[in-house]
Each structure stands twice: as C-alpha cells, then as structure tokens.
Scaffold this motif. Sequence first.
Motif, PDB file in Angstrom:
ATOM      1  N   ALA A 139      83.787  54.140  52.071  1.00 21.16           N
ATOM      2  CA  ALA A 139      84.658  52.991  52.320  1.00 21.16           C
ATOM      3  C   ALA A 139      85.342  53.077  53.680  1.00 21.16           C
ATOM      4  O   ALA A 139      85.823  52.058  54.193  1.00 21.16           O
ATOM      5  N   THR A 140      85.379  54.254  54.283  1.00 20.40           N
ATOM      6  CA  THR A 140      85.997  54.396  55.602  1.00 20.40           C
ATOM      7  C   THR A 140      85.093  53.886  56.718  1.00 20.40           C
ATOM      8  O   THR A 140      85.564  53.667  57.842  1.00 20.40           O
ATOM      9  N   PHE A 141      83.809  53.722  56.445  1.00 13.52           N
ATOM     10  CA  PHE A 141      82.859  53.405  57.507  1.00 13.52           C
ATOM     11  C   PHE A 141      82.821  51.924  57.863  1.00 13.52           C
ATOM     12  O   PHE A 141      82.434  51.563  58.969  1.00 13.52           O
ATOM     13  N   ARG A 142      83.136  51.045  56.894  1.00 21.12           N
ATOM     14  CA  ARG A 142      82.908  49.618  57.092  1.00 21.12           C
ATOM     15  C   ARG A 142      84.044  48.797  56.488  1.00 21.12           C
ATOM     16  O   ARG A 142      84.609  49.172  55.455  1.00 21.12           O
ATOM     17  N   LEU A 143      84.344  47.671  57.093  1.00 19.64           N
ATOM     18  CA  LEU A 143      85.284  46.735  56.491  1.00 19.64           C
ATOM     19  C   LEU A 143      84.637  46.090  55.273  1.00 19.64           C
ATOM     20  O   LEU A 143      83.422  45.884  55.238  1.00 19.64           O
ATOM     21  N   PRO A 144      85.425  45.757  54.251  1.00 18.20           N
ATOM     22  CA  PRO A 144      84.826  45.268  53.003  1.00 18.20           C
ATOM     23  C   PRO A 144      84.088  43.940  53.143  1.00 18.20           C
ATOM     24  O   PRO A 144      83.051  43.740  52.499  1.00 18.20           O
ATOM     25  N   GLY A 145      84.595  43.026  53.973  1.00 13.46           N
ATOM     26  CA  GLY A 145      83.906  41.745  54.133  1.00 13.46           C
ATOM     27  C   GLY A 145      82.518  41.895  54.727  1.00 13.46           C
ATOM     28  O   GLY A 145      81.523  41.439  54.148  1.00 13.46           O
ATOM     29  N   PRO A 146      82.395  42.547  55.902  1.00 10.07           N
ATOM     30  CA  PRO A 146      81.063  42.775  56.465  1.00 10.07           C
ATOM     31  C   PRO A 146      80.156  43.605  55.564  1.00 10.07           C
ATOM     32  O   PRO A 146      78.946  43.371  55.525  1.00 10.07           O
ATOM     33  N   LEU A 147      80.721  44.577  54.833  1.00  5.81           N
ATOM     34  CA  LEU A 147      79.890  45.356  53.911  1.00  5.81           C
ATOM     35  C   LEU A 147      79.334  44.468  52.803  1.00  5.81           C
ATOM     36  O   LEU A 147      78.160  44.577  52.435  1.00  5.81           O
ATOM     37  N   ALA A 148      80.151  43.572  52.261  1.00  3.43           N
ATOM     38  CA  ALA A 148      79.682  42.649  51.230  1.00  3.43           C
ATOM     39  C   ALA A 148      78.543  41.784  51.754  1.00  3.43           C
ATOM     40  O   ALA A 148      77.564  41.520  51.042  1.00  3.43           O
ATOM     41  N   ILE A 149      78.641  41.345  53.016  1.00  3.92           N
ATOM     42  CA  ILE A 149      77.572  40.546  53.622  1.00  3.92           C
ATOM     43  C   ILE A 149      76.297  41.369  53.752  1.00  3.92           C
ATOM     44  O   ILE A 149      75.204  40.918  53.377  1.00  3.92           O
ATOM     45  N   SER A 150      76.408  42.595  54.273  1.00  3.61           N
ATOM     46  CA  SER A 150      75.230  43.441  54.469  1.00  3.61           C
ATOM     47  C   SER A 150      74.513  43.718  53.160  1.00  3.61           C
ATOM     48  O   SER A 150      73.284  43.594  53.058  1.00  3.61           O
ATOM     49  N   VAL A 151      75.274  44.116  52.140  1.00  2.24           N
ATOM     50  CA  VAL A 151      74.647  44.470  50.865  1.00  2.24           C
ATOM     51  C   VAL A 151      74.020  43.237  50.220  1.00  2.24           C
ATOM     52  O   VAL A 151      72.917  43.297  49.661  1.00  2.24           O
ATOM     53  N   ALA A 152      74.692  42.088  50.294  1.00  2.43           N
ATOM     54  CA  ALA A 152      74.124  40.855  49.739  1.00  2.43           C
ATOM     55  C   ALA A 152      72.830  40.487  50.451  1.00  2.43           C
ATOM     56  O   ALA A 152      71.861  40.038  49.820  1.00  2.43           O
ATOM     57  N   GLN A 153      72.793  40.666  51.776  1.00  2.56           N
ATOM     58  CA  GLN A 153      71.586  40.344  52.517  1.00  2.56           C
ATOM     59  C   GLN A 153      70.434  41.273  52.132  1.00  2.56           C
ATOM     60  O   GLN A 153      69.298  40.828  51.949  1.00  2.56           O
ATOM     61  N   VAL A 154      70.712  42.566  52.019  1.00  2.00           N
ATOM     62  CA  VAL A 154      69.652  43.497  51.619  1.00  2.00           C
ATOM     63  C   VAL A 154      69.199  43.191  50.198  1.00  2.00           C
ATOM     64  O   VAL A 154      68.015  43.325  49.869  1.00  2.00           O
ATOM     65  N   ASP A 155      70.118  42.760  49.343  1.00  3.13           N
ATOM     66  CA  ASP A 155      69.724  42.361  47.994  1.00  3.13           C
ATOM     67  C   ASP A 155      68.747  41.186  48.046  1.00  3.13           C
ATOM     68  O   ASP A 155      67.748  41.164  47.326  1.00  3.13           O
ATOM     69  N   GLN A 156      69.028  40.212  48.925  1.00  5.63           N
ATOM     70  CA  GLN A 156      68.106  39.094  49.093  1.00  5.63           C
ATOM     71  C   GLN A 156      66.762  39.571  49.635  1.00  5.63           C
ATOM     72  O   GLN A 156      65.697  39.158  49.158  1.00  5.63           O
ATOM     73  N   MET A 157      66.798  40.454  50.631  1.00  6.63           N
ATOM     74  CA  MET A 157      65.570  40.950  51.253  1.00  6.63           C
ATOM     75  C   MET A 157      64.698  41.719  50.272  1.00  6.63           C
ATOM     76  O   MET A 157      63.472  41.765  50.415  1.00  6.63           O
TER      77      MET A 157
END
Length: 301
Positions: free
Chosen positions: A77-95
């Motif tokens: 959780a220290t590596f990324r802000l929660p909003g951008p992390l939610a976007i990244s994970v959602a995108q990889v889920d779509q991919m």
Amino acid sequence: MLLRIFTEPQEGATYDRLLQVARRTEECGFDAFFRSDHYQVIARGDGMPGPTDAWLTLAALARETSTIRLGTMVTSATFRLPGPLAISVAQVDQMSGGRVELGLGAGWYEREHASYGIPFPPTAERFARLEEQLEIITGLWRAPGPYSFSGEHYELTDSPALPKPVQDGGPPIIIGGVGRKKTPALAARFAAEYNVPFHSVDETREAFERVRAAASRDLVYSAAQVLCCGRDEAELARRAEAIGRSPEQLRTDGLAGTPSELVDKIGQFAEAGAGRLYLQVLDPSDLDHLDLVASEVLSQL
C-alpha cells in the motif's frame, strides 16, 4: 486443494523469464501465477538484472495467458495511491477477462523504500493507510456512480469510479499475515481470502481460527510455503543448494521433500483448513521443477 505458483522476481528475473514460468504454470494445470511486489532483492544474490514492476508484469501476462488466475502476494500500500491502483487493477482485470486477484498489504521492507524514494511511515500509520486504501479501492469498483471518500490519509471528491473490473464487485481481495488483532479485523471486513505465509501447520491453523472468529461470512483460507521437490535426495539437495537452503531446513520450514512427502504435508494444511496453497518458486529458471510437482503431486490432489 488448489496449488498456485508464487514467484519472487526481485531476487533476479526478467519479464521473459516470468513469462516462461507463467506459461508453464498454465500448461501444467496449476490454478494461478502470483508474484511478489518488491523493488529490491531481499534474500540472496545481487538481484540482477533488477526488479520488474508487479502490475506491468501482470498486465502483459494477462494477454499471454488464458486460464490461470493472476495476482500479487502482496502489493504494498505504500507504493501506490489507492485511486490509481484501483484503475490499474481494474484494467488488468479487463485485459485478462476477469482473472485477477489483489493481495494488498501495509508494506514492510524499509530498505527498498529508502532506495527508491518511497515514504515509509511508522507501522501504525501504514496499517491506517492500508485500511483506507482497502475501503477506497473496493468503493471505487462497486460504486454505481460518483464516489467520494474523506479519511485521515486520503480524500477523493466526485470520482467517476471508472473503469470497472470485469469481475462483479471487483477482483477478490487477499489479506495475509499473522497479526492477532488488526489483520483479522481487516480480513473479516474486506477480504475474500486470508493467507498465512511461511508458518508451520499449527501456526497456520491458529491464525485461521482467529480470522474465523472475527469474520461473519465465509472466506477462502490459504497458506504460502517455499517449494523444493526432488524425486530423490540428490535431486532435492541440488534444488535446495540452488536457492541457498538446506533440505533439512526446507523440510521443517517449507514444503520440501519427495513428491509423497509433499502430498502428505499438503494434506496437513488441508486438515488445518487451507483450500489453496501458494508454492513459492525461488529458482524461476528450473521449469522442470514445475513439471515434477504437476505430474507427481498435483495429480494426486
């Protein structure tokens, strides 16, 4: 019992090497390919050729695989802000067509934070940030419209809460560790799965019981163990030496031995309540290791 392959690329592995492991994981019939989220070598060696980013790796693997689950054990959780992390994970889920899982933790390895200029707050603050991140990420994925959040560490105002993951409600959240109070509370509130990493069967059982006592719903319970398998003592010793361990140590502290020994210890974890076991593969160049476990261990489960 589902077996998952779990890698530690910060110890030295290129993306191409991880792709080989992920493809072999899928070919062998394992349930998932997971990787750590670290930026610096921890256990041994010089870490050459250097780290690979967890979510960049998983995004690429999402397009190169078709059936295995993909995830982190665990994202810090220290590596990324929660909003951008939610976007990244959602995108990889779509991919991936809905094959992603998010392991999320508070972060612990201070040296890598110092090396790459990442703030490393005290433990209490890191757990407070983790709790807010869990609430924000799940909130963004599930919000039917604009999403706002006001906490001590993060504030979101009228977020469009996009993109949405493929999986209904968002990718499953995995929370791990053996903390006696905070960890069970977070797992009970947010997790689909609770993981106990690198502990004995008895310690794992006790940790499961603490989370069951805190949770009012069903969770998946899992464990992670260092993998080292050999058809005989010579092969086992060779693989142990390659990762800087001894067979005796690994038999005590990991999942090690002949295939029959592994089947027996996996059965002990199953009796303790584990439904999934993450096999930590510390030598990603040894693809024959995966073949052996698939043919002589996985086939018996």
